[in-house]
Design a protein around this motif. Sequence first.
Motif, PDB file in Angstrom:
ATOM      1  N   ARG A   1       2.050   1.797  -3.482  1.00 40.57           N
ATOM      2  CA  ARG A   1       0.958   2.298  -4.320  1.00 40.57           C
ATOM      3  C   ARG A   1       0.759   3.794  -4.107  1.00 40.57           C
ATOM      4  O   ARG A   1       0.563   4.537  -5.071  1.00 40.57           O
ATOM      5  N   ARG A   2       0.827   4.240  -2.849  1.00 41.99           N
ATOM      6  CA  ARG A   2       0.708   5.687  -2.563  1.00 41.99           C
ATOM      7  C   ARG A   2       1.852   6.452  -3.224  1.00 41.99           C
ATOM      8  O   ARG A   2       1.644   7.517  -3.814  1.00 41.99           O
TER       9      ARG A   2
ATOM     10  N   ALA B   1       0.830  -1.216   0.000  1.00 46.45           N
ATOM     11  CA  ALA B   1       0.000   0.000   0.000  1.00 46.45           C
ATOM     12  C   ALA B   1       0.864   1.265   0.000  1.00 46.45           C
ATOM     13  O   ALA B   1       0.515   2.260  -0.636  1.00 46.45           O
TER      14      ALA B   1
END
Length: 156
Positions: free
Chosen positions: A131-132, A128
Motif C-alpha cells: 500500500r505504501r 501495508a
Amino acid sequence: MKILFVCTGNTCRSSMAEALAKKLLRDRAGNNSNVQFFSAGIAAFPEEPASREAVRAMSEMGINLKHHRATKLSQCQSLEADLILTMTRGHLEHVKNIFPQFAAKVFTLAEYAGSTGDVPDPIGQPLAGYRRCARRLEELITGVLDRLLQKTNEKD
C-alpha cells in the motif's frame, strides 16, 4: 508516446506503476490520449503473475492486476519506448549498461516526476508495504502526467 516502467521482476512495482498510470491517465483524459504504458523487469521470469499483495493493493484502488504477466526487459521494448522510467538508480544504471544506445530516454521515475529517491521494493513485506509503495507510485506518476500534459499543452 510509449512509456516503459522497469523494475526487477515485473511482479510488484513496475506492474503496479503500469496499471496506476493507465488509470490515472484515463481519469484525466478519458480515452482521448495517445500515451501508452508498458512494464518489464530486468530479471523477470516471463509469465509470472503479479504478487498477491500487489494484486490486492491495486484492487483496493479499483484496479484489476489479476491478469498481469511478467515480461523480461528486451531491446525491442526499449527501442519502441519513447521514455523508460526505472524504479531505482540501480535499475537505471543496469538499463544504460545493457542498452547504452537508449541512455538519453532513461530516467528514474522519481527523477522524471521532479522528485528524488528510489521506489522501495515491497517484495516480502506485508500488504501495508504494498500500500505504501502504491501511494508513492501514485504520487510520482501524477508528477509524470503533470509534466507530460504540460508538454502537450505547450505544443498546442
